[in-house]
Write a protein that holds these residues in place. Sequence first.
Motif, short mmCIF file in Angstrom:
data_model
loop_
_atom_site.label_atom_id
_atom_site.label_comp_id
_atom_site.label_asym_id
_atom_site.label_seq_id
_atom_site.Cartn_x
_atom_site.Cartn_y
_atom_site.Cartn_z
N LEU A 191 -37.71 -95.12 57.21
CA LEU A 191 -37.55 -94.73 58.62
C LEU A 191 -36.14 -94.17 58.89
CD1 LEU A 191 -39.47 -97.54 60.51
CD2 LEU A 191 -40.25 -95.24 59.92
N GLU A 192 -35.15 -94.68 58.19
CA GLU A 192 -33.78 -94.14 58.35
C GLU A 192 -33.74 -92.68 57.92
OE1 GLU A 192 -31.02 -95.30 59.76
OE2 GLU A 192 -32.12 -97.09 60.36
N ARG A 193 -34.45 -92.36 56.83
CA ARG A 193 -34.48 -90.96 56.39
C ARG A 193 -35.14 -90.08 57.44
NH1 ARG A 193 -36.22 -92.86 51.26
NH2 ARG A 193 -38.21 -91.78 51.47
N LEU A 194 -36.19 -90.57 58.06
CA LEU A 194 -36.87 -89.81 59.11
C LEU A 194 -35.95 -89.61 60.31
CD1 LEU A 194 -39.36 -88.46 60.39
CD2 LEU A 194 -40.21 -90.75 60.97
N LYS A 195 -35.21 -90.65 60.68
CA LYS A 195 -34.30 -90.55 61.83
C LYS A 195 -33.18 -89.56 61.59
CE LYS A 195 -34.42 -95.36 63.16
NZ LYS A 195 -33.62 -96.52 63.53
N GLU A 196 -32.67 -89.53 60.36
CA GLU A 196 -31.48 -88.74 60.05
C GLU A 196 -31.78 -87.27 59.75
OE1 GLU A 196 -29.79 -90.96 56.86
OE2 GLU A 196 -29.26 -92.66 58.16
N ALA A 197 -33.00 -86.98 59.33
CA ALA A 197 -33.33 -85.61 58.90
C ALA A 197 -33.47 -84.67 60.11
CB ALA A 197 -34.61 -85.61 58.09
N SER A 198 -33.21 -83.40 59.88
CA SER A 198 -33.34 -82.36 60.91
C SER A 198 -33.88 -81.11 60.26
CB SER A 198 -31.98 -82.06 61.53
OG SER A 198 -31.56 -83.14 62.31
N PRO A 199 -34.46 -80.19 61.02
CA PRO A 199 -34.87 -80.38 62.41
C PRO A 199 -36.04 -81.35 62.52
CG PRO A 199 -35.55 -78.23 61.62
CD PRO A 199 -34.74 -78.86 60.52
N GLY A 200 -36.40 -81.71 63.76
CA GLY A 200 -37.39 -82.75 64.00
C GLY A 200 -38.73 -82.51 63.33
N TYR A 201 -39.28 -81.30 63.45
CA TYR A 201 -40.58 -81.02 62.84
C TYR A 201 -40.49 -81.15 61.32
CZ TYR A 201 -44.87 -78.93 61.28
OH TYR A 201 -46.08 -78.73 60.65
N ASP A 202 -39.46 -80.59 60.72
CA ASP A 202 -39.31 -80.64 59.26
C ASP A 202 -39.18 -82.09 58.77
OD1 ASP A 202 -39.47 -77.92 59.24
OD2 ASP A 202 -37.32 -77.59 58.91
N ALA A 203 -38.51 -82.93 59.56
CA ALA A 203 -38.34 -84.34 59.18
C ALA A 203 -39.70 -85.03 59.11
CB ALA A 203 -37.44 -85.05 60.18
N ILE A 204 -40.55 -84.76 60.09
CA ILE A 204 -41.89 -85.36 60.11
C ILE A 204 -42.74 -84.82 58.97
CG2 ILE A 204 -44.03 -85.59 61.46
CD1 ILE A 204 -42.17 -85.44 63.99
N ASP A 205 -42.68 -83.51 58.76
CA ASP A 205 -43.43 -82.86 57.68
C ASP A 205 -43.02 -83.46 56.32
OD1 ASP A 205 -45.11 -80.46 56.74
OD2 ASP A 205 -43.23 -80.18 55.65
N THR A 206 -41.73 -83.57 56.09
CA THR A 206 -41.22 -84.13 54.83
C THR A 206 -41.65 -85.58 54.68
OG1 THR A 206 -39.33 -82.64 54.83
CG2 THR A 206 -39.13 -84.66 53.52
N PHE A 207 -41.59 -86.34 55.77
CA PHE A 207 -42.00 -87.76 55.74
C PHE A 207 -43.43 -87.89 55.24
CE2 PHE A 207 -43.96 -91.50 57.54
CZ PHE A 207 -43.01 -92.49 57.38
N PHE A 208 -44.33 -87.07 55.77
CA PHE A 208 -45.74 -87.17 55.37
C PHE A 208 -45.97 -86.73 53.94
CE2 PHE A 208 -46.76 -88.02 59.74
CZ PHE A 208 -47.90 -88.80 59.65
N HIS A 209 -45.30 -85.66 53.52
CA HIS A 209 -45.49 -85.20 52.14
C HIS A 209 -44.93 -86.21 51.15
CE1 HIS A 209 -47.49 -81.46 52.98
NE2 HIS A 209 -46.64 -81.26 53.97
N GLU A 210 -43.80 -86.82 51.46
CA GLU A 210 -43.24 -87.85 50.58
C GLU A 210 -44.12 -89.09 50.56
OE1 GLU A 210 -39.24 -88.56 51.90
OE2 GLU A 210 -38.46 -86.77 50.89
#
Length: 195
Positions: A71-90
């Motif tokens: 969750l820390e990685r999701l909070k810190e990543a930008s931009p918002g859409y890319d952070a969510i996209d990366t979270f799901f793929h990982e």
Amino acid sequence: MGRPQEFDKREVLEKAMALFWERGYTATSIQDLTTHTGLSKASLYNAFESKDGFFRAVIEHYIETRQKRRLERLKEASPGYDAIDTFFHELVQAKTERDRRLGCLLTNTAVELGPHVSYVEDRLSRAFNNVEDVFRQALQKGIEDGSISDEADIETLAGALSTAIQGIRVLARCGTDEASLQKTAETYLTLIPRP
């Protein structure tokens, strides 16, 4: 009386976590725990009081390590859409790696014990709500940085994304292939309106 056995609590929790994660709470015995962790029964009971106490400590350890880190990685990543996209793929990649098809310890526990053990229901509900809160933050960040449309319904989307995670984890544990899970993740991502 002899001195109580000293041990590295983090190491013991990691070993117990792996066992509970693979077998579940019910199928894991005190004997399994002592064999797998190297603790004597006396040390186990002195440190954790019971199998239930040990399991609670494992759940807290999982939340404070695995869940918090992701969750820390999701909070810190930008931009918002890319952070969510990366979270799901990982997430999909992690859950489909060889020998890692264990699902999620929290999701597995919710399915096994949630309706029957009030501590589990309460603690996991808070953990899952935390995931939803982090998605709300990521969606809001996406609106602010322009990667997500300002017409996005943050509340509905945060709930849908949180639910999607649980589904993906259960399907991964059941052996669904990575390509199918990626398609599922991508379908959920299409719910997020882009500018």
